[in-house]
Design a protein around this motif. Structure first.
Motif, PDB file in Angstrom:
ATOM      1  N   UNK A  96      -3.885  12.809   1.867  1.00  0.00           N
ATOM      2  CA  UNK A  96      -4.219  13.886   2.041  1.00  0.00           C
ATOM      3  C   UNK A  96      -4.250  14.871   0.780  1.00  0.00           C
ATOM      4  N   UNK A  97      -4.808  15.796   0.556  1.00  0.00           N
ATOM      5  CA  UNK A  97      -4.605  16.397  -0.931  1.00  0.00           C
ATOM      6  C   UNK A  97      -5.238  15.993  -1.925  1.00  0.00           C
ATOM      7  N   UNK A  98      -6.458  15.552  -1.780  1.00  0.00           N
ATOM      8  CA  UNK A  98      -6.980  15.071  -3.122  1.00  0.00           C
ATOM      9  C   UNK A  98      -5.570  13.750  -3.372  1.00  0.00           C
ATOM     10  N   UNK A  99      -5.004  13.212  -2.947  1.00  0.00           N
ATOM     11  CA  UNK A  99      -4.043  12.167  -3.455  1.00  0.00           C
ATOM     12  C   UNK A  99      -4.483  11.317  -3.656  1.00  0.00           C
ATOM     13  N   UNK A 100      -3.858   9.710  -4.180  1.00  0.00           N
ATOM     14  CA  UNK A 100      -4.633   8.735  -4.079  1.00  0.00           C
ATOM     15  C   UNK A 100      -3.658   7.910  -4.002  1.00  0.00           C
ATOM     16  N   UNK A 101      -5.036   6.387  -3.478  1.00  0.00           N
ATOM     17  CA  UNK A 101      -4.016   5.526  -3.233  1.00  0.00           C
ATOM     18  C   UNK A 101      -3.563   4.094  -3.756  1.00  0.00           C
ATOM     19  N   UNK A 161       4.592  10.610   1.250  1.00  0.00           N
ATOM     20  CA  UNK A 161       4.534   9.801  -0.139  1.00  0.00           C
ATOM     21  C   UNK A 161       5.433   9.381  -0.781  1.00  0.00           C
ATOM     22  N   UNK A 162       4.599   8.263  -2.122  1.00  0.00           N
ATOM     23  CA  UNK A 162       5.517   7.904  -2.984  1.00  0.00           C
ATOM     24  C   UNK A 162       6.094   6.489  -2.496  1.00  0.00           C
ATOM     25  N   UNK A 163       6.068   6.401  -1.235  1.00  0.00           N
ATOM     26  CA  UNK A 163       6.662   5.205  -0.565  1.00  0.00           C
ATOM     27  C   UNK A 163       5.797   3.790  -0.583  1.00  0.00           C
ATOM     28  N   UNK A 164       6.227   2.225  -0.827  1.00  0.00           N
ATOM     29  CA  UNK A 164       5.395   1.226  -0.444  1.00  0.00           C
ATOM     30  C   UNK A 164       5.873   0.931   0.941  1.00  0.00           C
ATOM     31  N   UNK A 212       1.486  -1.258  -0.025  1.00  0.00           N
ATOM     32  CA  UNK A 212      -0.620  -0.176  -0.463  1.00  0.00           C
ATOM     33  C   UNK A 212       0.990   1.029   0.165  1.00  0.00           C
ATOM     34  N   UNK A 213       0.717   2.239  -0.284  1.00  0.00           N
ATOM     35  CA  UNK A 213       1.226   3.658  -0.397  1.00  0.00           C
ATOM     36  C   UNK A 213       0.001   4.976  -0.811  1.00  0.00           C
ATOM     37  N   UNK A 214       0.515   6.136  -1.242  1.00  0.00           N
ATOM     38  CA  UNK A 214      -0.215   6.745  -1.097  1.00  0.00           C
ATOM     39  C   UNK A 214       0.838   8.293  -2.241  1.00  0.00           C
ATOM     40  N   UNK A 215       0.429   8.708  -2.998  1.00  0.00           N
ATOM     41  CA  UNK A 215       0.409   9.566  -3.893  1.00  0.00           C
ATOM     42  C   UNK A 215       1.509  11.214  -3.027  1.00  0.00           C
ATOM     43  N   UNK A 216       0.490  11.627  -1.772  1.00  0.00           N
ATOM     44  CA  UNK A 216       0.659  12.564  -1.130  1.00  0.00           C
ATOM     45  C   UNK A 216       1.040  11.915   0.548  1.00  0.00           C
TER      46      UNK A 216
END
Length: 358
Positions: free
Chosen positions: A80-85, A52-55, A31-35
């Motif tokens: 956060x900030x409308x990021x993607x998962x 952000x951008x870490x797995x 799992x991870x997140x773009x923000x």
């Protein structure tokens, strides 16, 4: 929140969140997140943050979810900030709840229904198809997922992400055209007697769609067979060959298979039931079950045998009930609107608008 429908003219739509199981019963999950994202407990308490951008690898460990330094029966990852998962190997809109179950981890994507449809349209129909066909698919898919949620949803998730539900693969299936079609039909569903219909669909019917009771058990007034316009489908005609050994392996229970004979067909030629005959007896099988057992494109086929081989010649792809995607494509190319396409394939229905019940 309960739902009702605003029939006729289209008004403000209802924001509706879906819970989609995108991974089920796995031992570990990336799992991870773009923000930057928050990690929360089951009750919503903030446990910490992930960059952000870490797995990160979530694991099923000792009956709990283990993610980095956090553990719990359930863990939220909220960009956060409308990021993607990031879940598994794909990016998704919304957030994810990782749940520890009896057989491992389940990842549930919480996503707005309209954002969900951005992906479904691309996965189920194709991101470059004609806009009116995609609009028709958007209304059908929106109706179908709400029907499925009501019928099969559970405490953990509303729907899954495979062909039983409808295919959902995250942001990789989105396109500007799927966004346009979804937004143009935002909140619109098909209804019959004030209820969202089971708006099933398929790739192509082979010339004529089917009355639902010819394929499944329950007759429904809106799922009636109608002429189709799918002759441009790559599966309009198809042929498959099987050795006697392969048929015996796949069907089983009758010894060595010596023949497959139609027992009952629909008025349009679709196999409703068939008799499978072998050296150790015979059995009756539903056409749709035979289709599944042999991996056929449809149950609209004939069987010819010669020596140790059987040749099955058929038409269409899918169960043949409801909207035909290739038929919708042809109608859209001929200038028909999505409303006209929907009224052709789903009889006795109304276009309705979701809204909160007052």
């Amino acid at each position: 929140m309960s739902l009702c429908f605003w029939l006729g003219s289209i008004g403000p739509s209802l924001a509706l969140e879906l819970r989609v199981a995108v991974e089920k019963n796995v031992g570990e999950l990336t799992v991870g997140s773009s923000t930057p994202a928050r990690v929360r407990s089951r009750s919503g308490d903030i446990l910490g943050d992930v960059s952000q951008m870490n797995a990160f690898v979530a694991r099923s460990h000792g009956g709990v979810v283990s993610l980095d330094r956090w553990q719990g029966e359930q863990l939220w990852i909220e960009p956060t900030n409308h990021g993607y998962v990031y879940i598994g190997d794909r990016w998704y809109r919304g957030k994810v709840l990782i749940v520890q179950g009896r057989w491992g981890l389940t990842a549930v994507n919480y996503v707005d229904i309209e954002s969900y449809l951005y992906s479904v349209l691309g996965a189920e129909m194709g991101g470059t198809w004609p806009l009116e066909a995609l609009k028709a698919q958007a209304v059908a898919a929106r109706s179908y997922v709400l029907y499925q949620r009501e019928r099969y949803g559970n405490q953990i998730y509303d729907v899954g992400n495979d062909t039983f539900w409808q295919v959902y693969r995250g942001m990789q299936e989105e396109s500007s055209q799927t966004h346009r079609a979804t937004e143009a039909t935002r909140g619109q569903v098909l209804s019959h007697n004030g209820q969202v219909i089971e708006a099933v669909f398929h790739s192509s019917s082979g010339g004529h769609t089917e009355d639902v009771e010819q394929v499944w058990d329950e007759a429904k007034p809106y799922l009636r067979g109608v002429p189709d316009f799918d002759s441009n489908s790559p599966s309009y005609h198809w042929m498959e060959s099987f050795s006697q050994w392969e048929l015996t392996r796949r069907l089983g229970g009758v010894g060595t298979v010596t023949g497959i004979f139609p027992q009952r067909e629909s008025p349009n030629g679709r196999l409703v039931t068939a008799q499978v005959v072998g050296t150790a007896g015979s059995t009756t099988i539903k056409g749709d079950d035979l289709r599944s057992a042999l991996g056929l494109r449809s149950s609209l086929f004939t069987v010819a045998s010669g020596g140790d081989y059987f040749t099955l010649s058929g038409r269409g792809f899918g169960h043949g009930v409801g909207l035909s995607q290739w038929g919708a494509r042809h109608l859209a190319e001929q200038g028909y609107s999505y409303r006209q396409i929907l009224s052709h394939y789903y009889r006795n229905t109304q276009l309705a608008q979701l809204r909160p019940q007052s």
